[in-house]
Design an enzyme around this catalytic site. Sequence first.
Site, PDB file in Angstrom:
ATOM      1  N   TRP A 118     -60.967   8.432 -21.733  1.00 60.80           N
ATOM      2  CA  TRP A 118     -62.054   7.654 -21.085  1.00 60.80           C
ATOM      3  C   TRP A 118     -63.047   7.017 -22.729  1.00 60.80           C
ATOM      4  O   TRP A 118     -64.042   6.587 -22.636  1.00 60.80           O
ATOM      5  CB  TRP A 118     -62.447   8.620 -20.916  1.00 60.80           C
ATOM      6  CG  TRP A 118     -61.642   8.686 -19.179  1.00 60.80           C
ATOM      7  CD1 TRP A 118     -60.662   8.028 -18.898  1.00 60.80           C
ATOM      8  CD2 TRP A 118     -62.644   9.400 -18.192  1.00 60.80           C
ATOM      9  NE1 TRP A 118     -60.734   7.812 -17.413  1.00 60.80           N
ATOM     10  CE2 TRP A 118     -61.147   9.092 -17.318  1.00 60.80           C
ATOM     11  CE3 TRP A 118     -63.424  10.446 -17.970  1.00 60.80           C
ATOM     12  CZ2 TRP A 118     -61.146   9.260 -15.276  1.00 60.80           C
ATOM     13  CZ3 TRP A 118     -62.844  10.778 -16.506  1.00 60.80           C
ATOM     14  CH2 TRP A 118     -61.730  10.773 -15.701  1.00 60.80           C
ATOM     15  N   LYS A 119     -62.685   8.327 -23.887  1.00 58.98           N
ATOM     16  CA  LYS A 119     -63.104   7.813 -25.311  1.00 58.98           C
ATOM     17  C   LYS A 119     -65.061   8.291 -24.938  1.00 58.98           C
ATOM     18  O   LYS A 119     -65.158   9.511 -24.040  1.00 58.98           O
ATOM     19  CB  LYS A 119     -63.676   6.441 -25.767  1.00 58.98           C
ATOM     20  CG  LYS A 119     -62.238   5.664 -25.844  1.00 58.98           C
ATOM     21  CD  LYS A 119     -62.546   4.477 -26.658  1.00 58.98           C
ATOM     22  CE  LYS A 119     -60.845   4.453 -27.047  1.00 58.98           C
ATOM     23  NZ  LYS A 119     -60.265   2.824 -27.937  1.00 58.98           N
TER      24      LYS A 119
ATOM     25  N   GLY B 205     -57.907   2.217 -23.286  1.00 55.71           N
ATOM     26  CA  GLY B 205     -58.874   2.317 -23.125  1.00 55.71           C
ATOM     27  C   GLY B 205     -59.516   1.835 -22.152  1.00 55.71           C
ATOM     28  O   GLY B 205     -59.698   2.462 -20.868  1.00 55.71           O
ATOM     29  N   GLY B 206     -60.265   1.338 -21.901  1.00 60.09           N
ATOM     30  CA  GLY B 206     -61.806   0.690 -21.370  1.00 60.09           C
ATOM     31  C   GLY B 206     -61.297   0.201 -20.265  1.00 60.09           C
ATOM     32  O   GLY B 206     -61.742   0.042 -19.324  1.00 60.09           O
TER      33      GLY B 206
ATOM     34  N   GLU C 283     -59.795   5.635 -34.219  1.00 61.23           N
ATOM     35  CA  GLU C 283     -61.272   5.379 -34.665  1.00 61.23           C
ATOM     36  C   GLU C 283     -61.555   7.561 -34.843  1.00 61.23           C
ATOM     37  O   GLU C 283     -62.620   7.057 -35.441  1.00 61.23           O
ATOM     38  CB  GLU C 283     -62.134   5.747 -32.931  1.00 61.23           C
ATOM     39  CG  GLU C 283     -62.124   3.961 -32.520  1.00 61.23           C
ATOM     40  CD  GLU C 283     -62.142   3.946 -30.264  1.00 61.23           C
ATOM     41  OE1 GLU C 283     -62.117   5.318 -30.064  1.00 61.23           O
ATOM     42  OE2 GLU C 283     -61.458   3.272 -30.178  1.00 61.23           O
TER      43      GLU C 283
END
Length: 251
Positions: free
Chosen positions: A11-12, A235-236, A99
């Site tokens: 989910w970052k 991710g997204g 990241e």
Amino acid sequence: MARRKFVAGNWKLNLTIAEGTALVQGLAKALADKPTTAEVAVCPVALALNAVAQAAKGSPIGVGAQNIHWEEKGAFTGELSATLIKDAGATYVILGHSERRQYFGETDATVNKRLGAALKAGLVPIVCIGETLAERQGGKLEQVLSTQIKGALAGFTAEQLKTLVVAYEPVWAIGTGVTATTAQAQETHAFVRSVLRQVVGGLADEIRIQYGGSVKPDNAKEILSQPDVDGALVGGASLKVADFAAIIAGA
Ligand code: PGA
């Protein structure tokens, strides 16, 4: 040995505690309606981990952290330890995401230290590796991945690495909408497994290698059908119940 597919959502830095809780409840419902044979996890921001883990109780969804510090405790302002994360309800931890390498100075050496802490605490580590576009185009793909794998795993025995999961995430595919082709993914995963074989011998055939980088409902099934692709780190598309559930269904 058959490797069980493993789909994890990263989910970052997204979603509030309430939003994360609602998302995991929605996902639990979707999986109850359409059960999967795959292993499933979500990795919320650390602050939401406990609430999300509570909300996921009774469902097949595991919860993971996005990073940990390697020290157990002490004067390390702003850091979180493996045992704290575990105490909050985590089973997994993502380590060395690109990241973190790009923006927060993560190196293979620090991934290696974090891996030690994760294993000691009994967390399942998801170690991320991946090349930039310049590295791939410059013919350095194999060298980069081999260095990342050997650096991250240095000093550990196969016995210690039994639970290891590796996520191959080409940096140029993360959040860009560009995915590796199915052939690129399979070829690179087979290479990653060959490097793992050099490091941990026969255990390499049991280690799950996830693919990550713009995995979406419309490309997941094909990528996940490749023999050396054992799951996905998403991710997204993990931020929406319907999309993530569709990706899981593709596994
Ligand atoms: P993405 O991110 O699916 O949004 O490309 C993947 C990841 O960074 O793990």
